[in-house]
Design a protein around this motif. Structure first.
Motif, mmCIF file in Angstrom:
data_model
loop_
_atom_site.group_PDB
_atom_site.id
_atom_site.type_symbol
_atom_site.label_atom_id
_atom_site.label_comp_id
_atom_site.label_asym_id
_atom_site.label_seq_id
_atom_site.Cartn_x
_atom_site.Cartn_y
_atom_site.Cartn_z
ATOM 1 N N VAL A 1 0.818 -1.207 0.000
ATOM 2 C CA VAL A 1 0.000 0.000 0.000
ATOM 3 C C VAL A 1 0.857 1.265 0.000
ATOM 4 O O VAL A 1 0.363 2.352 -0.274
ATOM 5 C CB VAL A 1 -0.983 0.042 1.187
ATOM 6 C CG1 VAL A 1 -2.013 -1.050 1.056
ATOM 7 C CG2 VAL A 1 -0.236 -0.031 2.508
ATOM 8 N N GLY A 2 2.158 1.113 0.310
ATOM 9 C CA GLY A 2 3.078 2.271 0.288
ATOM 10 C C GLY A 2 3.528 2.747 1.651
ATOM 11 O O GLY A 2 3.854 3.905 1.840
ATOM 12 N N SER B 1 -4.369 1.581 0.239
ATOM 13 C CA SER B 1 -4.219 2.178 -1.084
ATOM 14 C C SER B 1 -5.612 2.475 -1.645
ATOM 15 O O SER B 1 -6.485 1.593 -1.652
ATOM 16 C CB SER B 1 -3.471 1.213 -2.016
ATOM 17 O OG SER B 1 -3.513 1.679 -3.342
ATOM 18 N N THR C 1 -6.340 2.694 -4.508
ATOM 19 C CA THR C 1 -6.527 1.923 -5.734
ATOM 20 C C THR C 1 -6.854 0.463 -5.451
ATOM 21 O O THR C 1 -6.941 -0.348 -6.348
ATOM 22 C CB THR C 1 -5.254 1.965 -6.590
ATOM 23 O OG1 THR C 1 -4.193 1.366 -5.854
ATOM 24 C CG2 THR C 1 -4.880 3.373 -6.988
ATOM 25 N N GLU C 2 -6.940 0.111 -4.210
ATOM 26 C CA GLU C 2 -7.143 -1.308 -3.879
ATOM 27 C C GLU C 2 -8.139 -1.416 -2.723
ATOM 28 O O GLU C 2 -7.846 -1.036 -1.599
ATOM 29 C CB GLU C 2 -5.795 -1.929 -3.465
ATOM 30 C CG GLU C 2 -5.829 -3.433 -3.426
ATOM 31 C CD GLU C 2 -4.499 -4.018 -2.921
ATOM 32 O OE1 GLU C 2 -4.427 -5.216 -2.682
ATOM 33 O OE2 GLU C 2 -3.532 -3.233 -2.747
ATOM 34 N N SER D 1 -7.225 -3.538 0.475
ATOM 35 C CA SER D 1 -6.387 -2.922 1.507
ATOM 36 C C SER D 1 -7.222 -2.046 2.430
ATOM 37 O O SER D 1 -6.946 -1.931 3.625
ATOM 38 C CB SER D 1 -5.264 -2.101 0.860
ATOM 39 O OG SER D 1 -5.791 -0.966 0.189
ATOM 40 N N ASN E 1 -3.420 6.182 0.669
ATOM 41 C CA ASN E 1 -2.240 6.517 -0.125
ATOM 42 C C ASN E 1 -2.532 6.369 -1.611
ATOM 43 O O ASN E 1 -3.566 5.829 -2.013
ATOM 44 C CB ASN E 1 -1.091 5.610 0.309
ATOM 45 C CG ASN E 1 0.259 6.162 -0.174
ATOM 46 O OD1 ASN E 1 0.363 7.365 -0.454
ATOM 47 N ND2 ASN E 1 1.239 5.284 -0.295
ATOM 48 N N LYS E 2 -1.527 6.800 -2.366
ATOM 49 C CA LYS E 2 -1.555 6.753 -3.825
ATOM 50 C C LYS E 2 -2.666 7.611 -4.393
ATOM 51 O O LYS E 2 -3.316 7.292 -5.389
ATOM 52 C CB LYS E 2 -1.709 5.303 -4.327
ATOM 53 C CG LYS E 2 -0.680 4.327 -3.723
ATOM 54 C CD LYS E 2 -0.665 2.993 -4.443
ATOM 55 C CE LYS E 2 0.166 1.965 -3.682
ATOM 56 N NZ LYS E 2 0.165 0.667 -4.365
ATOM 57 N N ARG F 1 -8.686 4.997 -8.722
ATOM 58 C CA ARG F 1 -9.322 4.983 -7.404
ATOM 59 C C ARG F 1 -10.413 3.941 -7.310
ATOM 60 O O ARG F 1 -11.254 3.804 -8.209
ATOM 61 C CB ARG F 1 -9.905 6.379 -7.093
ATOM 62 C CG ARG F 1 -10.539 6.494 -5.724
ATOM 63 C CD ARG F 1 -11.227 7.811 -5.508
ATOM 64 N NE ARG F 1 -10.326 8.911 -5.153
ATOM 65 C CZ ARG F 1 -9.999 9.216 -3.866
ATOM 66 N NH1 ARG F 1 -10.416 8.466 -2.895
ATOM 67 N NH2 ARG F 1 -9.250 10.255 -3.643
ATOM 68 N N GLU G 1 -5.636 11.808 2.839
ATOM 69 C CA GLU G 1 -5.195 11.129 1.629
ATOM 70 C C GLU G 1 -3.811 11.653 1.260
ATOM 71 O O GLU G 1 -3.566 12.859 1.269
ATOM 72 C CB GLU G 1 -6.196 11.365 0.499
ATOM 73 C CG GLU G 1 -7.490 10.601 0.757
ATOM 74 C CD GLU G 1 -8.319 10.369 -0.498
ATOM 75 O OE1 GLU G 1 -8.106 11.093 -1.501
ATOM 76 O OE2 GLU G 1 -9.159 9.455 -0.491
ATOM 77 N N SER H 1 0.115 11.096 -1.064
ATOM 78 C CA SER H 1 0.806 10.502 -2.195
ATOM 79 C C SER H 1 2.305 10.476 -1.863
ATOM 80 O O SER H 1 2.934 11.511 -1.717
ATOM 81 C CB SER H 1 0.597 11.319 -3.466
ATOM 82 O OG SER H 1 1.499 10.877 -4.457
#
Lengths: 851, 219
Positions: free
Chosen positions: B37-38, B106, B108-109, B112, B139-140, B147, B167, B169
């Motif tokens: 997830v970063g 993330s 985008t996921e 997660s 994140n991201k 998204r 949120e 990045s």
């Protein structure tokens, strides 16, 4: 200044050894080469460190365990700090049987890993995955060994035999089970293979890295090969060797300098430590200049004790130097020692030094020889001088008034000029008496060990020979000088040139003188011994017999040396009849001479006996040590009373008879010559006669006046025995008589107590005789007279009792008988008075009492 | 005895007064969230202003550095944990030492995002504290076109939990500092609050304990 590196992040923050760690932080250096150090948990991991950026390094962890710092060091920033900690933990899986993607230092954890891996995992578990419980039957190890030689059931062994293993462990296992076991084993193998693959998969990054690194390494190596050739280290080696050589050169230089400095320091140390040794030559020289030989010897001894045993070359050199010095000193001392004239004490000191210095030659002996030589040269010199003087004298012979300048002794004969040879003799005697004692003393102390020298066995006789030689030469010289005709014609006359005598008659006058000197000088060395011997036993005798005795003794010595002891080349003298007779005659003469001397002494003509006087006075003055107080006083008063002289001569006579004669005979017989009894007898009778005549003359001298005074003093003041005066005391004549006798007693006793016995009785006898005569002349006695006569006679009789001869006693008795007897009353009176007299005259009685 | 006790007090005071001045306050932050997830990217961006593109699963990374928080020198300690399920067992151990948590997913996921619920629960269970400093981080956010989790959806969950939602990045560094600083402020505030409560109580307790200690000895 560049700040030190700080580690702020670790990814991951824990892991087993070999974990790849991304280290993040600050100031990790501007380029890869800036990184100079990396430790993870205390282990240096620089080798695996990979610099990525100033804030990132990737490294692989070492075997460090537990929480620890990750410290980065850079060239400029130095050793850094760490904010985060890494936790290392041991990975038991890593070991020789385990795949690892990274290189892990095995050694450090081998000990515990190996055990867990090899023993626990392989021996406990059955590889077939079967339980071993059912195996009840077992084959013995021996059977297995027999069946499968050189094999083993141990699966880790190289000679592993499957059959053995199965027979040993699975004898009772069913076939199905074994099949299952096989399957299990196969699965396990498969799994392990898979494991390999999966391991590779999981560690693909590391493996790739390794491959990359290998490729890179190969590439690098290739370029290096192109650039530097196949042996790139050659140049390096050369350079290293060159630098090494240079360095060595530099270092060697420094080393040699250091060595030299060290040596110098050592030398200085040694010098200061053994200053005593090294400075000794100088100090020896200095002390010699000061004359401190004692210090020199002391130092030398010390050095010898300290350093002689040390086997160090420097010491040896120093010792040699010192030894050289010492040898020089020895020579110097020796020269000093032999150089004459020198005092005996000084010489003894030198000898001591030389002995202390460990001399090779014999200093004492050399000294003695030196003395002897010196004596000889002195004698020769003296001879030369006088020879020259004689020549001179002959030239001046007319001018005879001038006395020789050499003569010291001419005072004795001051009117006459002394012949040169007499002076010569005198001087020779002086030389002898001056030098000979030294030789004697040296010899004495040498042989008694006083000088601390080991006496050489041959030296005693050699010394004797030397002394005798001196004496002989001396005698011969003298003989040559005075009586040349007595010299042995062939030899001696050549060696000791005979003197040309001016006139034999003139010489004769001086002969006794010369003889006296000779005797004197000879007597000197042995003087002391004699003194002791005589002073102990005989007093009262004068020195004359002693002197005579000594002279005879010396004469005997001289005779025995020069005459009796035949030299090798001289014929034995005594074998000659003529010589024998001559010799006898000489001895007789000698004794006779002595007799005459004694005789002449007693003769009353005191003015004429110059000769005797002359003989005596110098001798006496020379012998101060002897107990002769009488002579001493006589010396001051020129001459003793004649009576004294008589007494002395008497004593001498007795002594000569008793002692001297015997000794003379002994001396002669000792030296190998027996005096014929005729001579002895003759001289003895002579002496007896002399004694008698002397005694007679003395008695005459003494008793005549004594006896003569009795009569006049008896009748002094018209005394008559027919008197009325009652006696109260002894009559004065009796007292006088007693006192006179005491005086005689004193006189005789003072000369010699021995003579008292021979003199006094004679005197007493004459007194008694006189009294008897006087008593017989008395015509008439009164009562008082009778009393008085009784008192007097009996008192005298009593007092003189000690010295009364039988004849004297008879006379006294007869005298008493002439006096009429006393009645009882008178007797008591007489007794009373006698008693009183005894008390009064106690002293006189004591004087006349025999001790 | 009294004297002995006096010395003891003095020593204690000495230690207490010295320690804070030497060491700046340390705030322990723990990054949680699913794998990929970063978390590490955010951490590295915050720590070193760098964005790591290549993915390397994290096991457990530690970071610590000095920062200026509202004019005050503080130290931040970041524990970047592994998101993979393999390590779930050892998470409890990590969480125990944390003072504040950044729970990252993330946008985008969706998976997660769903996993955050699990993490939240685990943290609360371990810390046993409803008010533990906690930020929900999406994140991201630069990948708007990919998204999957809407802002409302995420905000709603944060509101439910009573925590802020931010949120971020890691790539553009948007709100990166903010999440860390916000969390630290919360931690600080929380600590001060605790200190206040503890100070009164703690000091009393300490004094009391010493007194009782002395008392005990006196008797």
């Amino acid at each position: 200044m560049v700040p030190p590196p700080v580690v702020t992040g670790l990814s991951p923050n824990d892991g087993p050894p070999g974990t790849r760690i991304t280290i993040r932080g600050e100031n990790f250096g501007a380029k890869a080469t800036d990184l100079v150090g990396l430790t993870i948990c205390g282990y240096d991991c620089l080798l695996t460190a990979e610099w990525k950026s100033p804030s990132k390094i990737v490294a692989i962890s070492g075997p460090g365990k537990g929480l620890g710092d990750v410290i980065v060091s850079t060239k400029l920033g130095g050793i850094g700090t760490c904010n985060v900690k890494f936790k290392g933990y041991k990975n038991e899986n890593i070991g020789p049987m385990k795949d690892s993607a990274v290189w892990v230092e095995e050694t450090s954890f081998y000990p515990w890993d190996r055990h867990s891996l090899s023993s626990s995992s392989f021996q406990q578990d059955d590889p077939l995955g079967l339980s071993v419980e059912g195996t009840e039957r077992k084959l013995s190890e021996d059977d297995l060994n027999e069946k499968f030689p050189n094999a083993s059931g141990d699966i880790t062994s190289e000679n592993f035999s499957a059959c053995w293993f199965l027979l040993e462990n699975h004898l009772a296992t069913s076939f199905n089970d074994l099949q299952a076991g096989l399957l299990h084993l196969k699965r396990k193998v498969e799994g392990q293979k898979e494991g390999h693959l999966s391991f590779l998969k999981t560690n693909v990054g590391a493996v790739m890295d390794q491959v990359d690194t290998l490729i890179l390494l190969k590439e690098r190596y290739g370029t290096d090969l192109d650039e530097f050739g196949s042996e790139p280290t050659l140049k390096l080696e050369k350079a290293i060797k060159e630098s090494e050589r240079e360095a060595r050169k530099l270092y060697d230089d420094v080393l040699t300098r250091r060595d030299r400095a060290e040596k110098t320091r050592n030398a200085l140390n040694v010098l200061s430590r053994f200053k005593f040794l090294f400075c000794l030559p100088c100090s020896i020289e200095r002390n010699i200049k000061k004359g401190d030989y004692d210090i020199v010897i002391n130092d030398y001894m010390r050095v010898k004790n300290l350093f002689l045993k040390r086997d160090i070359p420097v010491f040896k050199m120093a010792l040699n130097e010192i030894e050289r010095c010492i040898v020089g000193i020895k020579k110097q001392l020796h020269v000093k020692l032999v150089k004459m004239p020198i005092h005996v004490d000084e010489q003894k000191r030198l000898i001591r030094y030389l002995i202390n210095l460990d001399n090779s030659f014999e200093p004492a002996w050399d000294a003695i020889n030196g003395h002897a030589d010196y004596l000889h040269t002195r004698m020769k010199q003296c001879y030369e001088e006088h020879k020259a003087a004689i020549v001179e004298d002959l030239n001046k012979s007319k001018n005879s008034n001038l006395s020789s300048k050499y003569s010291k002794f001419t005072a004795l004969h001051d009117t006459n000029q002394c012949p040169q040879n007499v002076i010569y003799v005198e001087e020779m005697c002086d030389i002898i008496s001056e030098l000979f004692p030294d030789i004697w003393k040296l010899g004495q102390s040498y042989f008694t060990g006083e000088l601390h020298v080991k006496v050489e066995p041959g030296h005693k006789t050699a010394f004797k020979h030397t002394v005798l030689n001196i004496m002989e030469v001396f005698c011969k010289r003298l003989r040559a000088a005075i009586i040349p005709h007595t010299l042995d014609k062939n030899m001696d006359r050549n060696t000791y040139e005979a003197w040309t005598l001016p006139d034999i008659d003139v010489m004769a006058v001086y002969l006794p003188d010369c003889l006296r000197y000779v005797r004197l000088s000879l007597a000197n060395p042995l003087h002391e011994k004699w003194k002791v011997e005589i002073s102990g036993s005989h007093n009262g005798i004068t020195d004359l017999p002693l002197n005579f005795e000594r002279a005879v003794e010396d004469l005997v010595q001289v005779i025995s040396e020069s005459v009796l002891r035949s030299e090798a080349r001289e014929g034995p003298l005594l074998e000659n009849q003529q010589a024998q007779k001559e010799f006898d005659k000489q001895i007789e003469q000698l004794l006779l001479t002595f007799y005459y001397v004694l005789d002449s002494l007693t003769s009353k003509g005191s003015s004429d006996d110059d000769d005797d006087d002359e003989i005596r006075s110098p001798i006496v003055s020379q012998l101060i040590g002897t107990p002769s107080f009488v002579y001493k006083s006589r010396n001051h008063n020129q001459k003793p009373a004649w009576e004294h002289r008589l007494l002395m001569t008497l004593a001498n006579c007795q002594y000569t008879m008793n002692s001297v004669l015997r000794k003379t005979i002994e001396a002669f017989s000792k030296s190998g010559y027996n005096i014929s009894p005729n001579i002895i007898r003759k001289s003895r009778t002579d002496l007896e006669n002399l004694e008698r005549s002397i005694l007679e003359s003395y008695l005459e001298q003494k008793s005549d006046p004594l006896v003569g005074t009795i009569e006049p003093s008896m009748y002094l003041g018209r005394f008559d025995w027919d008197t009325n005066i009652t006696p109260t005391d002894l009559r004065p004549y009796a007292k006088e008589c007693i006192n006179n006798l005491i005086h005689v007693h004193f006189e005789v006793n003072s000369i010699s107590s021995k003579l008292v016995d021979s003199v006094l009785p004679q005197v007493v006898q004459t007194i008694a005789e006189e009294l008897y005569r006087l008593m017989s002349c008395v015509q008439k006695f009164s009562t008082a007279g009778i009393q008085q006569a009784h008192i007097d006679i009996s008192a005298l009789q009593e007092f003189f009792q000690g010295y009364s001869t039988p004849r004297a006693k008879d006379h006294f008795k007869e005298a008493m008988e002439l006096i009429p007897p006393l009645n009882q009353k008178d007797l008591t009176i007489v007794e009373d008075i006698l008693q009183k007299c005894r008390i009064k005259m106690r002293l006189q009685i004591l004087c006349l009492q025999k001790s | 005895m009294a004297q002995c006790g006096g010395v003891r007090v003095h020593q204690n005071q000495f230690i207490m007064s010295k320690k804070p001045t030497v060491q700046p306050a340390l705030h322990k932050v723990i990054m949680v969230g699913s794998g990929g997830v970063g978390k590490s990217a955010l951490t590295l961006q915050f720590m070193y202003d760098e964005f790591v593109e290549d993915y390397e699963p994290t096991k457990a990374d530690s970071y610590r550095k000095k920062i200026l928080l509202d004019g005050e020198d503080v130290q931040i300690d970041i524990l970047d944990t592994a998101g993979q399920e393999d390590y779930a067992a050892i998470r409890d151990h990590y969480f125990r030492s944390g003072e504040g948590f950044l729970c990252i997913f993330s946008i985008t996921e969706d998976e997660s995002f769903q996993a955050t619920q699990e993490f939240r629960e685990q943290i609360l269970r371990v810390k046993n504290d409803e008010n533990i400093p906690f930020l929900l981080v999406g994140n991201k956010c630069d990948l708007e076109d990919k998204r999957k989790v809407s802002f409302q959806e995420a905000s709603e969950r944060a509101r439910q939990w009573g925590v802020p939602y931010v949120e971020t990045s890691a790539k553009t560094r948007e709100h990166v500092d903010k999440v860390f600083f916000d969390l630290m402020r919360e931690i600080r505030a929380r600590k001060m609050e605790e200190n206040k409560a503890n100070n009164g109580r703690g000091k009393d307790r300490k004094k009391k304990s010493i007194k009782s200690f002395l008392f005990c000895y006196k008797h």
